[in-house]
Design a protein around this motif. Structure first.
Motif, PDB file in Angstrom:
ATOM      1  N   UNK A 201       0.839  -1.206   0.000  1.00 37.26           N
ATOM      2  CA  UNK A 201       0.000   0.000   0.000  1.00 37.26           C
ATOM      3  C   UNK A 201       0.874   1.256   0.000  1.00 37.26           C
ATOM      4  N   UNK A 202       0.586   2.178  -0.907  1.00 35.17           N
ATOM      5  CA  UNK A 202       1.376   3.407  -1.001  1.00 35.17           C
ATOM      6  C   UNK A 202       0.563   4.399  -1.825  1.00 35.17           C
ATOM      7  N   UNK A 203       0.209   5.522  -1.226  1.00 41.21           N
ATOM      8  CA  UNK A 203      -0.661   6.496  -1.883  1.00 41.21           C
ATOM      9  C   UNK A 203       0.131   7.738  -2.261  1.00 41.21           C
ATOM     10  N   UNK A 204       0.048   8.116  -3.540  1.00 44.90           N
ATOM     11  CA  UNK A 204       0.698   9.327  -4.033  1.00 44.90           C
ATOM     12  C   UNK A 204       0.157   9.655  -5.412  1.00 44.90           C
ATOM     13  N   UNK A 205       0.469  10.841  -5.933  1.00 40.42           N
ATOM     14  CA  UNK A 205       0.116  11.193  -7.298  1.00 40.42           C
ATOM     15  C   UNK A 205       1.098  10.518  -8.249  1.00 40.42           C
ATOM     16  N   UNK A 206       0.552   9.785  -9.188  1.00 43.63           N
ATOM     17  CA  UNK A 206       1.398   9.008 -10.102  1.00 43.63           C
ATOM     18  C   UNK A 206       1.021   9.297 -11.542  1.00 43.63           C
ATOM     19  N   UNK A 207       1.978   9.106 -12.415  1.00 39.51           N
ATOM     20  CA  UNK A 207       1.711   9.196 -13.850  1.00 39.51           C
ATOM     21  C   UNK A 207       1.139   7.850 -14.303  1.00 39.51           C
ATOM     22  N   UNK A 208      -0.090   7.879 -14.765  1.00 37.80           N
ATOM     23  CA  UNK A 208      -0.708   6.626 -15.192  1.00 37.80           C
ATOM     24  C   UNK A 208      -0.288   6.222 -16.595  1.00 37.80           C
ATOM     25  N   UNK A 209       0.205   7.191 -17.386  1.00 41.99           N
ATOM     26  CA  UNK A 209       0.649   6.908 -18.753  1.00 41.99           C
ATOM     27  C   UNK A 209       2.155   6.632 -18.762  1.00 41.99           C
ATOM     28  N   UNK A 210       2.558   5.937 -19.807  1.00 42.23           N
ATOM     29  CA  UNK A 210       3.996   5.668 -19.977  1.00 42.23           C
ATOM     30  C   UNK A 210       4.658   6.931 -20.536  1.00 42.23           C
ATOM     31  N   UNK A 211       5.529   7.511 -19.750  1.00 40.78           N
ATOM     32  CA  UNK A 211       6.236   8.701 -20.192  1.00 40.78           C
ATOM     33  C   UNK A 211       7.163   8.353 -21.362  1.00 40.78           C
ATOM     34  N   UNK A 212       7.441   9.319 -22.247  1.00 38.63           N
ATOM     35  CA  UNK A 212       8.373   9.050 -23.350  1.00 38.63           C
ATOM     36  C   UNK A 212       9.729   8.589 -22.828  1.00 38.63           C
ATOM     37  N   UNK A 213      10.421   7.785 -23.621  1.00 35.92           N
ATOM     38  CA  UNK A 213      11.725   7.255 -23.203  1.00 35.92           C
ATOM     39  C   UNK A 213      12.697   8.377 -22.860  1.00 35.92           C
ATOM     40  N   UNK A 214      12.656   9.474 -23.621  1.00 37.57           N
ATOM     41  CA  UNK A 214      13.598  10.560 -23.350  1.00 37.57           C
ATOM     42  C   UNK A 214      13.303  11.238 -22.013  1.00 37.57           C
ATOM     43  N   UNK A 215      12.067  11.098 -21.506  1.00 39.36           N
ATOM     44  CA  UNK A 215      11.705  11.655 -20.203  1.00 39.36           C
ATOM     45  C   UNK A 215      12.077  10.682 -19.093  1.00 39.36           C
ATOM     46  N   UNK A 216      11.869   9.401 -19.339  1.00 42.29           N
ATOM     47  CA  UNK A 216      12.225   8.390 -18.343  1.00 42.29           C
ATOM     48  C   UNK A 216      11.051   7.992 -17.480  1.00 42.29           C
ATOM     49  N   UNK A 217      11.344   7.514 -16.279  1.00 51.49           N
ATOM     50  CA  UNK A 217      10.307   7.043 -15.365  1.00 51.49           C
ATOM     51  C   UNK A 217      10.127   8.017 -14.208  1.00 51.49           C
ATOM     52  N   UNK A 218       8.954   8.003 -13.653  1.00 53.86           N
ATOM     53  CA  UNK A 218       8.688   8.803 -12.454  1.00 53.86           C
ATOM     54  C   UNK A 218       9.392   8.195 -11.239  1.00 53.86           C
ATOM     55  N   UNK A 219       9.706   6.907 -11.301  1.00 60.60           N
ATOM     56  CA  UNK A 219      10.314   6.184 -10.178  1.00 60.60           C
ATOM     57  C   UNK A 219      11.761   5.821 -10.474  1.00 60.60           C
ATOM     58  N   UNK A 220      12.555   5.802  -9.431  1.00 54.33           N
ATOM     59  CA  UNK A 220      13.932   5.323  -9.514  1.00 54.33           C
ATOM     60  C   UNK A 220      14.238   4.567  -8.223  1.00 54.33           C
ATOM     61  N   UNK A 221      15.043   3.508  -8.324  1.00 56.38           N
ATOM     62  CA  UNK A 221      15.323   2.689  -7.145  1.00 56.38           C
ATOM     63  C   UNK A 221      16.805   2.339  -7.091  1.00 56.38           C
ATOM     64  N   UNK A 222      17.325   2.226  -5.862  1.00 52.06           N
ATOM     65  CA  UNK A 222      18.734   1.862  -5.662  1.00 52.06           C
ATOM     66  C   UNK A 222      18.850   0.356  -5.423  1.00 52.06           C
ATOM     67  N   UNK A 223      20.085  -0.136  -5.314  1.00 50.92           N
ATOM     68  CA  UNK A 223      20.302  -1.527  -4.913  1.00 50.92           C
ATOM     69  C   UNK A 223      19.935  -1.674  -3.442  1.00 50.92           C
ATOM     70  N   UNK A 224      19.668  -2.910  -3.033  1.00 51.35           N
ATOM     71  CA  UNK A 224      19.355  -3.152  -1.627  1.00 51.35           C
ATOM     72  C   UNK A 224      20.601  -2.925  -0.777  1.00 51.35           C
ATOM     73  N   UNK A 225      20.375  -2.419   0.430  1.00 47.08           N
ATOM     74  CA  UNK A 225      21.441  -2.113   1.374  1.00 47.08           C
ATOM     75  C   UNK A 225      21.085  -2.696   2.739  1.00 47.08           C
ATOM     76  N   UNK A 226      22.067  -2.921   3.596  1.00 46.33           N
ATOM     77  CA  UNK A 226      21.767  -3.554   4.883  1.00 46.33           C
ATOM     78  C   UNK A 226      20.900  -2.687   5.787  1.00 46.33           C
ATOM     79  N   UNK A 227      20.054  -3.339   6.571  1.00 47.29           N
ATOM     80  CA  UNK A 227      19.289  -2.661   7.609  1.00 47.29           C
ATOM     81  C   UNK A 227      18.055  -1.959   7.092  1.00 47.29           C
ATOM     82  N   UNK A 228      17.286  -1.437   8.031  1.00 49.24           N
ATOM     83  CA  UNK A 228      16.118  -0.637   7.681  1.00 49.24           C
ATOM     84  C   UNK A 228      16.562   0.724   7.169  1.00 49.24           C
ATOM     85  N   UNK A 229      15.743   1.298   6.298  1.00 48.00           N
ATOM     86  CA  UNK A 229      16.094   2.609   5.749  1.00 48.00           C
ATOM     87  C   UNK A 229      15.971   3.706   6.794  1.00 48.00           C
TER      88      UNK A 229
END
Length: 229
Positions: A201-229
């Motif tokens: 569960x996670x509530x926020x304003x999101x882009x429902x359409x696929x953004x153009x490749x030159x724009x990229x994604x609304x989301x970005x994620x890092x590699x997993x790291x030890x411990x809680x964030x």
């Protein structure tokens, strides 16, 4: 007695006794045995087949009274001997209490907790995307990968957690016609190296359409790291 030879005469009044033939033979035999023993002792214990063709000796290991020679067994790497954490072994959650904002984005720790009874490992990037609901349709593009940190295997004992940092760009940053903003309520999370997903569960304003490749994604994620964030 042979003519012209005289028997041995005593010296100084003492009687000289000549050794018998049997005594002479016994002395000669003993001398030969002693010589053979000396040769064998000098040679030592030899083993054929050495690289240079010469005899080599094998020393005996020394021992100390009251001690024994320890046997050292190398310990294999713990992470290398463990399986990757299966989706069923993990619980995913976004800790919104630890969010931080910068340059039009908000950063959240995405926690992955080992809820199984055995240890396992995590390494690399989780796959993250907005979805319309559990097992629902994908919304927008899946998260891009932030290469700031290198991937490393993390061992999770039962109850332990690792985290990845999730960057959510504000939907208002994008052209509305390209973004088509909506309120999203769910994230789809694939743990590293897994083909089945968790739904968070996670509530926020999101882009429902696929953004153009030159724009990229609304989301970005890092590699997993030890411990809680």
């Amino acid at each position: 007695m042979v003519a012209g030879l005289q028997p041995p005469q005593p010296l100084g009044g003492e009687t000289v006794i000549a050794p018998s033939a049997a005594a002479i033979r016994a002395a000669a035999t003993m001398a030969a045995l002693l010589a053979a023993a000396a040769v064998l002792s000098a040679c030592g214990t030899a083993h054929p087949g050495s690289a240079n063709g010469a005899a080599t000796t094998t020393p005996s290991p020394s021992h100390h009274a009251g001690t024994s020679t320890p046997t050292i067994t190398p310990t294999p790497s713990t992470s290398a001997s463990l399986a990757s954490c299966a989706t069923s072994a993990l619980k995913a959650s976004v800790d919104t209490t630890k969010s931080s904002g910068a340059a039009g984005s908000i950063y959240y720790p995405l926690d992955l907790t080992n809820v199984s009874g055995t240890a396992c490992t995590l390494a690399g990037y989780p796959g993250v995307a907005f979805v319309s609901g559990p097992a629902g349709a994908l919304m927008g593009r899946a998260a891009s990968r932030n290469p700031v940190q290198s991937a490393a295997a993390i061992t999770l004992m039962p109850g332990q957690a690792a985290h990845a940092m999730l960057q959510v760009a504000e939907a208002g940053n994008f052209v509305p016609a390209q973004c088509v903003p909506v309120t999203a309520h769910w994230l789809q999370v694939y743990p590293p190296d897994q083909a089945s997903a968790l739904f968070v569960p996670f509530t926020t304003q999101a882009c429902s359409a696929r953004l153009p490749h030159k724009v990229g994604s609304q989301l970005s994620v890092s590699v997993v790291q030890p411990g809680l964030g």
